[in-house]
Design an enzyme around this catalytic site. Structure first.
Site, PDB file in Angstrom:
ATOM      1  N   ASP A  39       6.307  11.199   0.760  1.00 39.08           N
ATOM      2  CA  ASP A  39       4.945  10.677   0.900  1.00 39.08           C
ATOM      3  C   ASP A  39       4.238  10.665  -0.452  1.00 39.08           C
ATOM      4  O   ASP A  39       3.958  11.715  -1.020  1.00 39.08           O
ATOM      5  CB  ASP A  39       4.179  11.537   1.911  1.00 39.08           C
ATOM      6  CG  ASP A  39       2.818  10.952   2.234  1.00 39.08           C
ATOM      7  OD1 ASP A  39       2.377  10.004   1.543  1.00 39.08           O
ATOM      8  OD2 ASP A  39       2.193  11.447   3.182  1.00 39.08           O
ATOM      9  N   ALA A  63       4.378   1.659  -2.994  1.00 41.83           N
ATOM     10  CA  ALA A  63       3.065   1.406  -3.606  1.00 41.83           C
ATOM     11  C   ALA A  63       2.033   1.210  -2.515  1.00 41.83           C
ATOM     12  O   ALA A  63       2.379   0.880  -1.370  1.00 41.83           O
ATOM     13  CB  ALA A  63       3.116   0.149  -4.488  1.00 41.83           C
ATOM     14  N   THR A  65      -0.214  -1.362  -1.430  1.00 40.11           N
ATOM     15  CA  THR A  65      -0.251  -2.794  -1.745  1.00 40.11           C
ATOM     16  C   THR A  65      -1.322  -3.571  -0.971  1.00 40.11           C
ATOM     17  O   THR A  65      -1.376  -4.802  -1.085  1.00 40.11           O
ATOM     18  CB  THR A  65       1.119  -3.448  -1.462  1.00 40.11           C
ATOM     19  OG1 THR A  65       1.455  -3.195  -0.090  1.00 40.11           O
ATOM     20  CG2 THR A  65       2.207  -2.910  -2.363  1.00 40.11           C
ATOM     21  N   ASP A 105       0.796  -8.823 -11.324  1.00 41.91           N
ATOM     22  CA  ASP A 105       0.045  -9.825 -12.086  1.00 41.91           C
ATOM     23  C   ASP A 105      -1.461  -9.543 -12.026  1.00 41.91           C
ATOM     24  O   ASP A 105      -2.217 -10.043 -12.857  1.00 41.91           O
ATOM     25  CB  ASP A 105       0.339 -11.227 -11.535  1.00 41.91           C
ATOM     26  CG  ASP A 105       0.124 -11.342 -10.029  1.00 41.91           C
ATOM     27  OD1 ASP A 105       0.242 -10.314  -9.320  1.00 41.91           O
ATOM     28  OD2 ASP A 105      -0.148 -12.455  -9.538  1.00 41.91           O
ATOM     29  N   TYR A 128      -7.024  -2.478  -6.580  1.00 38.56           N
ATOM     30  CA  TYR A 128      -5.551  -2.479  -6.579  1.00 38.56           C
ATOM     31  C   TYR A 128      -5.017  -2.677  -8.003  1.00 38.56           C
ATOM     32  O   TYR A 128      -4.167  -1.916  -8.467  1.00 38.56           O
ATOM     33  CB  TYR A 128      -5.039  -3.585  -5.645  1.00 38.56           C
ATOM     34  CG  TYR A 128      -3.561  -3.869  -5.768  1.00 38.56           C
ATOM     35  CD1 TYR A 128      -2.605  -2.986  -5.269  1.00 38.56           C
ATOM     36  CD2 TYR A 128      -3.101  -5.042  -6.382  1.00 38.56           C
ATOM     37  CE1 TYR A 128      -1.244  -3.259  -5.384  1.00 38.56           C
ATOM     38  CE2 TYR A 128      -1.751  -5.323  -6.494  1.00 38.56           C
ATOM     39  CZ  TYR A 128      -0.834  -4.430  -5.995  1.00 38.56           C
ATOM     40  OH  TYR A 128       0.517  -4.701  -6.121  1.00 38.56           O
TER      41      TYR A 128
END
Ligand code: NAP
Length: 300
Positions: A39, A63, A65, A105, A128
């Site tokens: 975790d 990740a 996300t 990106d 993020y």
């Protein structure tokens, strides 16, 4: 004969994690862990997992996300996207292992007119992106043997992604309004995993320079044109109705997180360093969709 490498994959249930298991299946002794057994919201717990498995290669596909949700959970996103990768880096250094980590990106603000190179200044527009950039810097600060691959607009046959959302919405609606003023490169999880395997093999055989590398499919498009291509590929299923795709601007589609207008990444460094290039985004899409649907005659 050198021993088979021990490979530890985190985020095994994710889009990239699933494909990494396929691509690295014969590369060594592979352990692939899901959230329940590793975790990332408890980074310190990762140390004993790594010191027990003793990997020579760590592939981190875990990740936070959820780009929009991150706006309301910034601390959790930072723990998973920055604190945990820092721990992976520190443990990798202790074992002299290679850490492969993925970034985004969305570290860029989208203001550049041409594609972004690795040395361009970062300026994330959303939480993020900020947490992923912090994760890059954490891995770089620790040092050791690492490869950070920035990728974009990831999709594949499973998980949460634009392709699957379009296929679902396309069955539910006759018209879809899709943003047409954000530019990027859709990149299949399949292509990312295969490129990662090719690069890791070369890096271990020939040596490499730790650093950040851009890794996306070739070409560029908008979400709207991506949707058009999805439904064009879908069209050969005769019985499938194709919705009308209507271009809209980002202003007409409000989301909690701001997205960059242009996040197309230049992949030259990856190509010149490792001799690896991902396919063009249209051919990668065709390949993924052909594995998802039975082949049939083209529709009228
Ligand atoms: N998706 C994109 O469009 C995109 C774009 C640019 C870069 N990237 C980067 O590419 C990499 C792979 O992304 P992806 O698209 O494969 O992501 P994904 O499909 O959302 O998978 C994320 C993985 O992380 C795991 N995870 C989430 N929270 C966790 C926690 N607290 N502890 C352990 N594991 C946790 C998920 O587990 P569960 O299944 O249990 O949730 C899942 O296995 C990431 O570094 C991402 O930032 C993605």
């Amino acid at each position: 004969m050198s021993p088979r490498p021990v490979i530890l994959i985190f985020g095994a249930s994710g889009q990239v994690g699933v494909e990494l298991q396929r691509s690295f299946t014969n590369a060594g002794e592979v352990s692939a862990l899901v959230r329940k057994s590793a975790d990332f919201s408890r980074p310190e717990d990762l140390r004993s997992i790594i010191s027990t498995v003793k990997p020579s290669i760590i592939l981190n596909a875990a990740a936070y996300t959820a780009v929009d949700r991150a706006e309301s959970e910034p601390e959790l996103a930072m723990t998973i996207n920055c604190d945990a990768p820092r721990v992976l880096g520190e443990e990798a250094v202790k074992l002299d292992a290679l850490l492969v980590h993925y970034s985004t990106d969305y570290v860029f603000d989208g203001s550049k007119k041409s594609s972004w190179i690795e040395e361009d200044g970062t300026n994330p527009l959303n939480t993020y992106g900020r947490t992923k950039l912090a994760g890059e810097r954490a891995v770089q600060d620790v040092g050791g043997k690492y490869l950070i691959f920035r990728t974009s607009w990831v999709y594949g046959p499973h998980g949460h992604n634009f392709l699957l959302t379009m296929l679902r919405l396309g069955h539910e609606h006759e018209q879809l309004k899709i943003v047409d003023d954000q530019f990027g490169a859709p990149t299949s999880s399949h292509a990312i995993a295969d490129a990662t395997r090719a690069i890791v093999d070369k890096a271990l055989a020939n040596g490499f320079e730790s650093g950040v590398y851009h890794m996306t499919c070739g070409g560029e498009t908008t979400w709207c044109r991506f949707a058009h291509e999805i439904f064009a590929e879908h069209h050969w299923q005769k019985e499938t109705k194709v919705p009308q795709v209507i271009p809209i601007s980002s202003n007409e589609y409000s989301t909690p997180a701001i997205r960059p207008a242009n996040s197309v990444l230049c992949n030259e460094k990856l190509k010149s360093t490792f001799g690896v290039a991902l396919p063009n985004w249209e051919s990668a899409l065709g390949k993924v969709m052909s594995t998802m649907m039975p082949r049939g005659p083209k529709g009228p």
